[in-house]
Motif scaffolding. Structure first.
Motif, mmCIF file in Angstrom:
data_model
loop_
_atom_site.group_PDB
_atom_site.id
_atom_site.type_symbol
_atom_site.label_atom_id
_atom_site.label_comp_id
_atom_site.label_asym_id
_atom_site.label_seq_id
_atom_site.Cartn_x
_atom_site.Cartn_y
_atom_site.Cartn_z
ATOM 1 N N THR A 1 4.084 5.969 8.659
ATOM 2 C CA THR A 1 3.617 4.366 9.171
ATOM 3 C C THR A 1 2.246 4.491 9.805
ATOM 4 O OG1 THR A 1 5.927 3.627 9.138
ATOM 5 C CG2 THR A 1 4.578 2.195 10.287
ATOM 6 N N PRO A 2 1.205 3.597 9.400
ATOM 7 C CA PRO A 2 1.162 2.422 8.306
ATOM 8 C C PRO A 2 1.511 3.257 6.713
ATOM 9 C CG PRO A 2 -0.522 2.056 9.687
ATOM 10 C CD PRO A 2 0.014 3.555 10.093
ATOM 11 N N ILE A 3 1.758 2.559 5.761
ATOM 12 C CA ILE A 3 1.734 3.195 4.209
ATOM 13 C C ILE A 3 0.280 3.285 3.946
ATOM 14 C CG2 ILE A 3 3.877 1.841 3.741
ATOM 15 C CD1 ILE A 3 1.993 -0.152 2.287
ATOM 16 N N GLY A 4 0.122 4.053 2.725
ATOM 17 C CA GLY A 4 -1.520 4.377 2.517
ATOM 18 C C GLY A 4 -1.488 5.807 1.872
ATOM 19 N N LEU B 1 -9.947 10.716 2.070
ATOM 20 C CA LEU B 1 -9.106 10.573 0.695
ATOM 21 C C LEU B 1 -9.233 11.684 0.179
ATOM 22 C CD1 LEU B 1 -7.937 8.252 -1.013
ATOM 23 C CD2 LEU B 1 -10.316 7.528 -1.664
ATOM 24 N N GLU B 2 -8.243 12.454 -0.132
ATOM 25 C CA GLU B 2 -8.051 13.792 -0.811
ATOM 26 C C GLU B 2 -7.257 13.608 -2.249
ATOM 27 O OE1 GLU B 2 -8.365 16.768 2.966
ATOM 28 O OE2 GLU B 2 -6.572 15.909 2.427
ATOM 29 N N GLU B 3 -7.853 14.094 -3.277
ATOM 30 C CA GLU B 3 -6.831 14.344 -4.279
ATOM 31 C C GLU B 3 -5.738 15.018 -4.203
ATOM 32 O OE1 GLU B 3 -6.940 12.725 -8.391
ATOM 33 O OE2 GLU B 3 -8.303 12.391 -6.800
ATOM 34 N N ASN B 4 -5.777 16.071 -3.700
ATOM 35 C CA ASN B 4 -4.364 16.880 -3.363
ATOM 36 C C ASN B 4 -3.407 16.245 -2.398
ATOM 37 O OD1 ASN B 4 -5.562 17.288 -1.085
ATOM 38 N ND2 ASN B 4 -5.848 19.516 -1.392
ATOM 39 N N PHE B 5 -3.751 15.157 -1.748
ATOM 40 C CA PHE B 5 -3.023 14.367 -0.832
ATOM 41 C C PHE B 5 -2.445 13.126 -1.565
ATOM 42 C CE2 PHE B 5 -2.349 11.015 2.000
ATOM 43 C CZ PHE B 5 -1.247 11.618 3.085
ATOM 44 N N LYS B 6 -3.369 12.458 -2.216
ATOM 45 C CA LYS B 6 -3.054 11.081 -2.875
ATOM 46 C C LYS B 6 -2.058 11.347 -4.045
ATOM 47 C CE LYS B 6 -5.224 9.633 -6.162
ATOM 48 N NZ LYS B 6 -6.174 9.060 -7.307
ATOM 49 N N VAL B 7 -2.527 12.465 -4.850
ATOM 50 C CA VAL B 7 -1.579 12.412 -6.187
ATOM 51 C C VAL B 7 0.009 12.454 -5.785
ATOM 52 C CG1 VAL B 7 -0.916 13.693 -8.197
ATOM 53 C CG2 VAL B 7 -3.450 13.319 -7.449
ATOM 54 N N PRO B 8 0.215 13.428 -4.947
ATOM 55 C CA PRO B 8 2.002 13.817 -4.817
ATOM 56 C C PRO B 8 2.362 12.568 -4.047
ATOM 57 C CG PRO B 8 0.680 15.589 -3.820
ATOM 58 C CD PRO B 8 -0.350 14.527 -4.183
ATOM 59 N N LYS B 9 1.619 11.792 -2.950
ATOM 60 C CA LYS B 9 2.024 10.605 -2.450
ATOM 61 C C LYS B 9 2.514 9.279 -3.539
ATOM 62 C CE LYS B 9 2.235 8.331 1.854
ATOM 63 N NZ LYS B 9 1.762 8.273 3.047
ATOM 64 N N VAL B 10 1.293 9.346 -4.529
ATOM 65 C CA VAL B 10 1.483 8.296 -5.655
ATOM 66 C C VAL B 10 3.072 8.512 -6.244
ATOM 67 C CG1 VAL B 10 0.677 7.598 -7.701
ATOM 68 C CG2 VAL B 10 -1.024 7.714 -5.691
ATOM 69 N N ILE C 1 -3.283 -0.068 0.635
ATOM 70 C CA ILE C 1 -3.034 1.033 0.307
ATOM 71 C C ILE C 1 -4.007 2.095 0.414
ATOM 72 C CG2 ILE C 1 -1.390 0.422 -1.659
ATOM 73 C CD1 ILE C 1 -3.627 1.436 -3.486
ATOM 74 N N VAL C 2 -5.108 1.526 1.137
ATOM 75 C CA VAL C 2 -6.340 2.511 1.571
ATOM 76 C C VAL C 2 -6.296 2.589 2.914
ATOM 77 C CG1 VAL C 2 -7.600 2.647 -0.532
ATOM 78 C CG2 VAL C 2 -7.923 0.704 1.061
ATOM 79 N N TRP C 3 -5.187 3.205 3.760
ATOM 80 C CA TRP C 3 -5.331 3.595 4.955
ATOM 81 C C TRP C 3 -4.619 4.766 5.090
ATOM 82 C CZ3 TRP C 3 -8.224 0.421 7.644
ATOM 83 C CH2 TRP C 3 -8.043 0.345 9.193
ATOM 84 N N ALA C 4 -4.750 5.306 6.514
ATOM 85 C CA ALA C 4 -4.135 6.456 6.896
ATOM 86 C C ALA C 4 -2.991 6.135 7.750
ATOM 87 C CB ALA C 4 -4.925 7.434 7.491
ATOM 88 N N CYS C 5 -1.922 7.025 7.913
ATOM 89 C CA CYS C 5 -0.823 6.643 8.892
ATOM 90 C C CYS C 5 -1.321 7.308 10.269
ATOM 91 C CB CYS C 5 0.561 7.434 8.190
ATOM 92 S SG CYS C 5 0.377 9.424 8.684
ATOM 93 N N ASP C 6 -0.467 6.804 11.042
ATOM 94 C CA ASP C 6 -0.264 7.147 12.551
ATOM 95 C C ASP C 6 0.499 8.373 12.639
ATOM 96 O OD1 ASP C 6 -0.747 7.519 15.179
ATOM 97 O OD2 ASP C 6 -0.041 5.337 15.771
ATOM 98 N N PRO C 7 0.107 9.644 12.886
ATOM 99 C CA PRO C 7 0.810 11.057 13.026
ATOM 100 C C PRO C 7 1.443 10.869 14.402
ATOM 101 C CG PRO C 7 -1.338 11.589 12.005
ATOM 102 C CD PRO C 7 -1.379 10.214 12.405
ATOM 103 N N SER C 8 0.771 10.014 15.373
ATOM 104 C CA SER C 8 1.470 10.200 16.868
ATOM 105 C C SER C 8 2.714 9.355 16.626
ATOM 106 C CB SER C 8 0.407 9.318 17.725
ATOM 107 O OG SER C 8 0.167 7.967 17.204
ATOM 108 N N LEU C 9 3.321 8.699 15.628
ATOM 109 C CA LEU C 9 4.456 7.944 15.353
ATOM 110 C C LEU C 9 5.558 9.245 15.384
ATOM 111 C CD1 LEU C 9 3.610 4.741 13.585
ATOM 112 C CD2 LEU C 9 3.921 5.257 16.306
ATOM 113 N N GLY C 10 5.219 10.415 14.964
ATOM 114 C CA GLY C 10 6.062 11.614 15.073
ATOM 115 C C GLY C 10 6.362 11.999 13.268
ATOM 116 N N THR C 11 5.957 11.242 12.408
ATOM 117 C CA THR C 11 5.906 11.539 10.972
ATOM 118 C C THR C 11 4.721 12.034 10.257
ATOM 119 O OG1 THR C 11 7.730 9.718 10.827
ATOM 120 C CG2 THR C 11 6.955 10.745 8.918
ATOM 121 N N PRO C 12 4.568 13.194 9.571
ATOM 122 C CA PRO C 12 3.535 13.610 8.860
ATOM 123 C C PRO C 12 3.094 12.617 7.825
ATOM 124 C CG PRO C 12 4.992 15.297 9.036
ATOM 125 C CD PRO C 12 5.686 14.146 9.458
ATOM 126 N N CYS C 13 1.894 12.469 7.612
ATOM 127 C CA CYS C 13 1.278 11.519 6.773
ATOM 128 C C CYS C 13 1.734 11.702 5.329
ATOM 129 C CB CYS C 13 -0.333 11.481 6.661
ATOM 130 S SG CYS C 13 -1.071 10.706 8.182
#
Length: 962
Positions: free
Chosen positions: A234-237, A254-263, A216-228
């Motif tokens: 994809t990948p999840i994280g 690793l940003e709090e304002n990004f992590k909290v909504p995704k969780v 769960i500690v990974w960033a997605c790949d924006p080049s796949l066409g979907t915002p993180c």
């Protein structure tokens, strides 16, 4: 050798010490009641055999010792020449019911997977790695790490940051890139359909990136066409990538304002593998504590899986020596990560446990080396104890050598007469048993030998007396112990059966050795070594003090005297006994006799209490726990199912369906051994199985099986989906033509089109990787032959906590449900071509049988012990009370097992069956001494019994405990 070389034993006084120091501090009775009643026939009879041997002790010793050594060297030579075919040691423990239908079906499926492992589609797909296919079984090639917060939520940002940094160090370890699962989507490699070796070499030599591990500690790949920020990313994280292209790990944020909504989004999402969002949600939820979700945003544990793949570097395909690849990966993981992770690589707010492919097995093997030191320590303890009690290194070393030399002879009997071809961990445990039994026999023999010195001067007569009296006592105990072990020979479990046979042979050979070889050792001692000082004489001095008595050199006794008219009467006399023996005769016996009513009442109360507790003894639903609860691997085994049970934990009961294997006779075991775990037999294929015709029926069963049912213990889709490739294959077919499915399946199916579509669908690497473990084909005469299809469904119950009775009922429920499916369409009309069966819960019947056999083994052991004791003592009443005592020991042991919170597992079952055999050893000595006593009343017999064998029983107990 003449008798004048030996001094007759004399009564001990204050001024004089004995001319012979007691080898075992035996309770000889000097001119006491026992000595006064010599058997005139025995006294006047000369045993010419022992007399002749006593005159040539060196020759007798060399012959008997040479025989033992000959067997030992013969054993070594055959072992060096024949190797494992003569001594097939195995760390496998065959605890299974080979003849039960559940085991027959599961073995057929496992062996079928191993045989039918040919890939249906183009051969080049074998060049790609597969994370879960090695050796025919679905096997996860992973390193798993579970994180726990010291308190609070493991999803706190500071903890996630530590996890991220730690996982980068994990991937930086030596040769990680050579073992990781390759991400083929990140490279441009043209996989042509070719068997050309140069093509294989070219593909395997290309440089590839490692696939993203499951974390769960990974960033997605924006080049796949979907915002993180989207759930479909994809990948999840929980880490962000602000770039429009792929981020490298040092660019993850690793940003709090990004992590909290995704969780929050994950916690409220619904997993569904038919959509990208649902599939990602499902993958995320598998990595967090099962309490996370349904609105709960706090996780008490998080898991990361580093995935590895086959073929490994140096191998061409997945099927290129799969066992070798599995072992190589396991050894690399253990060597590279075990010690490193054990040192603790994270501190401050978070801890972890870990396990990986094959690591637990290698860890246990490393512990076995350490545990082997305990076996050596046990031998040393028994050796030193015998030496101290006998005041002779000669008697001790020869006694220990005799015990150890029993192993080759016993193995020849085990291998040759009983035709056993398995030697496992349980058999090795026999060394601890025979150490105690062998030492006990030595003490009995030496005690009787010392007693004979107060009756005869001739070594031949002394040995004749010792051989007859000690031999009888040891024969009773050895027979009873052998019977106890041989009761295991009827076990349904091969490991327990072979253990019982080998242990019984050890007891038999040990008895023969102590009756044939050890007399020559004693002759050598009496002739050459008796005057040698042992450890500066201190043990001998200690024995002398005990012999003299710590309080008084003499005590009052009585003896039977016959007057001129032939009438017997008692006459007071003085006698000498060691202080220990005197304590048994006087203080201990008086205490026992005086408080006999109280003691009996106390033991009755104990038996009642423990008997009630014993009634609660039940089968252990868990696998045997060989590691302490504080051990890392044991923690992992405990915590993994506890925190990650979503969608069925790793310990969840798996329901397996199989089509293509004969239902009535699923496996042919001819030419196999029950103890051979690696060769259970060959599956019997169903000649009528026809996949295209049976496909509709099989699909229907798959879809209905995953429906939620409390009776069948299914959780329902999507939380508990079934692994059935036909569900996804039908979606693939319907995507092009919704009417095509009915044309290519069922009676009159277009089989060619079915297989063409199936092969094309499987040619996609991700599809093949997912479904290859369930589609089993074999190459026969150059033609691909589909053998059988399997599916798996995790149930809501775990194998570690299901009651045997409930498990049996669940098996019957599934058996009835599966059979009912063939009474209606779409299965009824194609029942012959579909066939199939369900397979699960074979371990349940193992647990139930363990309890049954433990109890039946105890009954058999106790019953046969009664027969042996009755024949040996010729007194049915004494035999009855002896067996009553043994039964009380068994009941108390069973009750204490429940009090301690233990349940009846494999080790406990074997231990309980051994209890009668071990307890009869001591009881039989006491019973035989009671019968041999020449006292005319019960109290006198009790005193004689305790004085005669009390110290022997205590010595035997101490050596067995050691």
């Amino acid at each position: 050798m003449t008798d004048h070389m030996y001094k007759a034993p004399q009564p001990v006084s204050v001024e004089m010490v004995p001319t012979q120091i007691s080898p075992a501090l035996s309770c000889n009775e000097g001119p006491s009641l026992n000595q006064g009643m010599l058997d005139e026939k025995l006294e006047g009879k000369i045993d010419f055999v022992w007399d002749a041997i006593s005159r040539q002790p060196k020759k007798a010793y060399c012959i008997t010792c040479g025989s033992f050594c000959g067997f030992f060297f013969l054993f070594i030579v055959i072992l060096m020449v024949a190797g494992s075919s003569f001594f097939p040691f195995s760390s496998d423990v065959p605890i299974y019911l080979r003849g039960h239908v559940t085991k027959q079906r599961s073995d057929a499926i496992v062996e079928g997977k191993d045989i039918a492992d040919y890939t249906l589609n183009a051969p080049d797909i074998e060049l790609r790695q597969s994370v879960d296919t090695l050796g025919g079984e679905r096997e996860d090639l992973t390193l798993e790490i579970i994180y726990f917060p010291e308190f609070g939520d493991v999803l706190e940002t500071k903890i996630l940051q530590k996890m991220f940094e730690f996982e980068q160090r994990v991937m930086a370890r030596n040769e990680f890139a050579d073992h990781c699962l390759i991400d083929y989507n990140s490279t441009e490699v043209a996989f042509e359909q070719s068997n050309n070796v140069d093509m294989i070499t070219k593909i395997n030599s290309q440089s590839h990136n490692c696939a993203v591990h499951h974390t769960i500690v990974w960033a997605c790949d924006p080049s796949l066409g979907t915002p993180c920020s989207k759930l479909a990313s994809t990948p999840i994280g929980l880490m962000n990538c602000n770039k429009s292209t792929t981020c490298t790990p040092d660019e993850f944020i690793l940003e709090e304002n990004f992590k909290v909504p995704k969780v929050h989004t994950y916690a409220n999402s619904i997993p569904d593998r038919n959509t990208v969002e649902g599939l990602n949600s499902n993958n995320f939820l598998k990595l967090v504590d099962s309490q996370f979700g349904a609105g709960n945003q706090i996780a008490k544990a998080v898991k990361t899986e580093f995935t590895f793949g086959a073929p490994l570097k140096g191998y061409k395909t997945v099927n290129d020596d799969p066992d070798g690849q599995s072992e190589d990966l396991a050894e690399w993981l253990f060597d590279e990560y075990h010690t490193w992770l054990a040192d603790g690589q994270i501190s401050g707010g978070v801890s972890y446990v870990y396990n990986g492919h094959g690591m637990l097995s290698l860890y246990i093997q490393s512990l076995m080396v350490t545990d082997g030191m305990f076996a050596i320590a046990s031998m040393v303890f028994v050796l030193i104890y015998i030496a101290f009690m006998t005041s002779s290194w000669w008697l001790a070393v020869m006694g220990m050598g005799q015990i150890l030399m029993c192993f080759p002879v016993a193995y020849f009997l085990y291998f040759g007469i009983f035709q056993q071809r398995y030697f496992g961990v349980f058999n090795m445990l026999s060394i601890f048993i025979i150490l105690g039994i062998g030492a006990d026999d030595i003490f009995v023999f030496l005690d009787t030998w010392e007693q004979s010195g107060h009756k005869f001067k001739s070594l031949g007569k002394r040995m004749s007396y010792t051989w007859k009296h000690a031999g009888k006592a040891m024969l009773v105990t050895s027979l009873s112990t052998m019977i106890s072990f041989m009761s295991n020979a009827n076990s349904s479990f091969p490991a327990i059966q072979t253990f019982g046979i080998f242990a019984a042979m050890l007891v038999l050979v040990n008895y023969c050795a102590v009756m044939v070889f050890y007399p020559t050792v004693v002759f050598m001692f009496a002739t050459f070594f008796e005057e040698w000082k042992f450890c500066c004489g201190w043990p001998s001095k200690f024995a002398t003090l005990v012999k003299q008595g710590l309080t008084s050199p003499t005590f009052k006794n009585v003896k039977i005297v016959t007057d001129e008219q032939g009438r017997e009467h008692f006459e007071e006399c003085t006698s000498t006994e060691p202080a220990v023996c005197r304590w048994f005769r006087e203080s201990y016996s008086s205490g026992i006799i005086g408080a006999k009513i109280v003691i009996i009442l106390i033991f009755i109360a104990m038996i009642v209490v423990f008997g009630i507790q014993a009634g609660g003894l039940e089968a252990d639903p868990k696998a045997p726990q060989f590691l302490p609860s504080s051990d890392n691997y044991q923690k992992f085994l405990d915590e993994n199912p506890k925190h990650f049970a979503r969608g069925g934990s790793v310990n969840a009961v798996k329901m397996v369906f199989a089509w293509g294997i004969d239902k009535e006779n699923p496996i042919d075991r001819s030419g196999t051994l029950a103890t051979d775990v690696d060769d259970p037999g060959k599956p019997v294929w169903d000649p009528n199985f026809d996949l295209p015709v049976a496909a509709r029926c099989m699909l229907s069963i798959c879809e209905k099986a995953q429906e939620k049912s409390d009776e069948r213990k299914t959780g329902g889709y999507p939380d508990f989906p079934i692994d059935c490739f036909l569900i996804d294959f039908k979606k693939h077919v319907d995507a092009n033509d919704t009417a095509l499915w009915n044309k290519i399946t069922g009676l009159g199916a277009d089989k060619n089109t079915f297989y063409e579509l199936l092969a094309g669908w499987l040619n996609t690497p991700k599809v093949m990787s997912m479904w290859k473990p369930y589609i089993h084909a074999e190459l026969v005469d150059g033609q691909i032959t589909l053998r059988f299809i399997s599916t798996e469904l995790k149930l809501t119950v775990e194998s570690s906590n299901i009651d045997p009775d409930d498990g049996k009922a669940l098996w019957n429920t599934w058996e009835d449900w599966f059979n009912d499916q063939y009474n209606s369409e779409p299965c009824k009309s194609v029942a012959a071509q579909a066939g199939g069966f369900q397979s699960s819960l074979d371990f349940i019947y193992v647990r139930a049988k363990l309890v049954e056999e433990a109890l039946s083994g105890i009954y058999l052991s106790v019953g046969l012990a009664f027969v042996v004791l009755t024949l040996a003592t010729t007194n049915i009443l004494v035999a009855f009370f002896a067996v009553l005592v043994i039964s009380c020991v068994v009941v108390c042991t069973m009750g204490m097992t429940v009090v301690l919170g233990w349940k009846l597992g494999i080790l406990e079952s074997v231990g309980l069956v051994m209890v009668p055999g071990l307890s009869v050893d001591f009881v039989a000595h006491l019973a035989e001494a009671y019968i041999e006593s020449e006292s005319h009343d019960r109290e006198g017999r009790v005193r004689d019994m305790l004085a005669r064998v009390g110290i022997s029983v205590v010595s035997g107990a101490i050596s067995t405990l050691g």
